[in-house]
Design a protein around this motif. Structure first.
Motif, short mmCIF file in Angstrom:
data_model
loop_
_atom_site.label_atom_id
_atom_site.label_comp_id
_atom_site.label_asym_id
_atom_site.label_seq_id
_atom_site.Cartn_x
_atom_site.Cartn_y
_atom_site.Cartn_z
N LEU A 17 -64.86 8.94 32.46
CA LEU A 17 -64.89 10.31 32.17
C LEU A 17 -65.85 10.88 31.35
O LEU A 17 -65.88 12.03 31.18
N ASN A 18 -66.60 10.17 30.56
CA ASN A 18 -67.73 10.80 29.66
C ASN A 18 -68.96 9.57 29.90
O ASN A 18 -68.80 8.33 30.22
N THR A 19 -70.14 9.96 29.15
CA THR A 19 -71.27 9.35 29.43
C THR A 19 -71.28 8.08 28.50
O THR A 19 -71.74 7.09 28.67
N GLU A 20 -70.42 8.24 27.31
CA GLU A 20 -69.97 7.28 26.53
C GLU A 20 -69.41 5.92 26.97
O GLU A 20 -69.23 4.82 26.47
N GLN A 21 -68.58 6.15 28.30
CA GLN A 21 -67.77 5.53 28.93
C GLN A 21 -66.42 4.83 28.08
O GLN A 21 -66.17 3.80 28.21
N SER A 22 -66.56 5.68 27.02
CA SER A 22 -64.88 5.18 26.20
C SER A 22 -63.66 6.00 26.76
O SER A 22 -62.58 5.76 26.17
N GLN A 23 -63.86 6.69 27.85
CA GLN A 23 -62.79 7.21 28.51
C GLN A 23 -62.94 6.91 30.07
O GLN A 23 -64.06 7.12 30.68
N PHE A 26 -49.69 4.52 40.64
CA PHE A 26 -49.87 4.59 39.10
C PHE A 26 -51.32 4.87 38.88
O PHE A 26 -52.23 4.20 39.39
N SER A 27 -51.55 5.67 37.62
CA SER A 27 -52.50 5.90 37.26
C SER A 27 -52.67 5.91 35.67
O SER A 27 -51.45 6.62 35.14
N ALA A 28 -53.73 5.36 35.15
CA ALA A 28 -53.75 5.13 33.75
C ALA A 28 -54.96 5.92 33.14
O ALA A 28 -56.03 5.44 33.72
N ARG A 29 -54.95 6.56 31.94
CA ARG A 29 -56.37 6.94 31.41
C ARG A 29 -56.26 6.34 30.34
O ARG A 29 -55.30 6.18 29.30
N VAL A 30 -57.53 5.56 30.04
CA VAL A 30 -57.74 4.78 28.80
C VAL A 30 -58.80 5.40 28.00
O VAL A 30 -59.82 6.01 28.53
N SER A 31 -58.64 5.57 26.92
CA SER A 31 -59.22 6.14 25.91
C SER A 31 -59.37 5.22 24.58
O SER A 31 -58.55 4.76 24.09
N SER A 32 -60.72 5.17 24.22
CA SER A 32 -61.19 4.21 23.20
C SER A 32 -62.21 4.68 22.33
O SER A 32 -63.06 5.40 22.92
N PRO A 33 -62.27 4.42 20.92
CA PRO A 33 -63.53 4.68 20.16
C PRO A 33 -64.79 3.78 20.80
O PRO A 33 -65.86 3.91 20.55
N ARG A 34 -64.35 2.44 21.43
CA ARG A 34 -65.32 1.66 21.82
C ARG A 34 -65.48 1.68 23.58
O ARG A 34 -64.51 2.15 24.20
N PRO A 35 -66.55 1.66 23.92
CA PRO A 35 -66.72 1.68 25.38
C PRO A 35 -65.92 0.78 26.31
O PRO A 35 -65.69 -0.42 25.76
#
Length: 365
Positions: free
Chosen positions: A57-63, A32-41
């Motif tokens: 996945l990015n420097t903002e830690q929002s993904q 099981f793998s989940a990708r989390v994406s949010s406007p907030r870190p």
């Protein structure tokens, strides 16, 4: 693949016998793998099962990506609690439409999702804490039939008779839809108690499936379809005004109207889900009256968005070798763990210890 299904065919085989074996002998594994994406870190992810380290996945830690560690024993449900920083702040997500969809449709145009959270001054919250508020949730899904719903009703009736005078209370019951006893929490008195007791006594397990998310939401989600052309520097704004105990408050949010390109159409599908559920409720309120127009809208939107409805169903298609499969359907019995039938349950949008957690639910096993 999604197809229109007016009346699902019934299985000719009747009930299916499922073989149970020790958890160590089940002939399959779970990844099981989940990708989390949010406007907030994303702050952290917790689970009752072992997880691999969280990967941002990015420097903002929002993904971020979270994975279930290898060797799941199928001895418990899998729960993910996803925590976000500044989760109570209002946010806006603008998403580009599907290039293959027709312009002017929900899936073809850009959409914006506004997430607005109530935020009250601490002084106001402290003044209300002394009297207290009690909100009860009653499961009225089909699985609660017979003795289960009776036991739940009896427990709730006992609790209602035990509340302190002067507090505020309300009761929500849920299934595929949800209902409330009062439009908003009311002060506990002899009159409101008797009204609640009467309504609870009439409650049955007749609300369909188990969707607990909707009655738990304490935020407002607004979806808007954006039409026409706008310059890249264009901005939007929204102001929310509300009051609690006579104390007014407001939030104002400014956001760019430039759509995010590689978003997977998540916001579009959430908007489609909201519209589909609204249309389905409209169909239910007709109580058997002709509603082919509503049904047609639901089917079209369901097929376009890939979101299932009461009139559509998903079909799994094996494209492994590209060959057409001939002959009758063959049933294959797969044994389950004798410890516990597995499920993946990610609790959606709830508050725990003052921090916001979001997740999804997927049955498995």
């Amino acid at each position: 693949m999604l197809r229109h299904e007016s009346s699902p065919p019934r299985s000719a085989g009747g009930s299916v016998q499922v073989t149970s074996v020790p958890a160590s002998l089940v002939p399959y594994s779970l990844s099981f793998s989940a990708r989390v994406s949010s406007p907030r870190p994303v702050s952290k992810v917790e689970s009752n099962c072992p997880l691999d380290p969280l990967e941002y996945l990015n420097t903002e830690q929002s993904q971020a990506t979270v994975k279930l560690a290898a060797g799941h024993k199928f001895d418990r449900d899998v729960e993910l609690l996803i925590y976000y920083k500044d989760a109570h702040q209002p946010t806006a997500v603008v998403e580009a439409g599907q290039t293959s969809a027709k312009s002017g449709t929900l899936m073809g145009d850009p959409v914006v999702m506004l997430s607005l959270y109530p935020e009250f001054p601490q002084a106001v919250m402290s003044s209300l804490a002394s009297c207290g508020e009690f909100v009860f949730l009653l499961d009225r899904s089909g699985s609660m039939q017979r003795d289960r719903i009776k036991s739940a009703r009896d427990t709730l009736l006992l609790l209602l008779k035990s509340l302190p005078m002067g507090c505020f209370f309300n009761i929500y019951s849920f299934g595929s839809s949800h209902e409330h006893v009062f439009p908003k929490s009311v002060e506990y008195s002899q009159e409101t108690m008797e009204e609640a007791l009467k309504k609870v006594g009439e409650m049955e397990a007749n609300l369909g499936g188990t969707e607990i998310l909707r009655p738990l939401k304490d935020k407002s989600l607004i979806y808007a379809q954006l039409t026409g052309q706008s310059p890249e520097a264009a901005e939007g704004s929204v102001t929310v005004k509300y009051s609690l105990a006579g104390h007014p408050s407001q939030n104002k949010l400014h956001f760019s109207l430039k759509p995010a390109e590689d978003s997977g159409l998540t916001v579009h599908r959430l908007a489609a889900l909201t519209l589909i559920r609204s249309l389905e409720m409209e169909e239910m309120e007709r109580r058997g009256q002709p509603g082919e127009g509503v049904k047609k809208k639901v089917v079209e939107l369901s097929v376009q968005s890939g979101v299932s409805s009461t009139f559509t169903a998903f079909i799994a298609v094996n494209k492994g070798n590209g060959e057409t499969i001939q002959g009758p359907l063959v049933r294959r019995n797969v044994p389950t763990s004798s410890k516990k039938r597995g499920s993946i349950e990610v609790l959606l949008e709830r508050f725990a210890f003052g921090e916001h957690t979001q997740n999804i639910q997927e049955n498995g096993g």
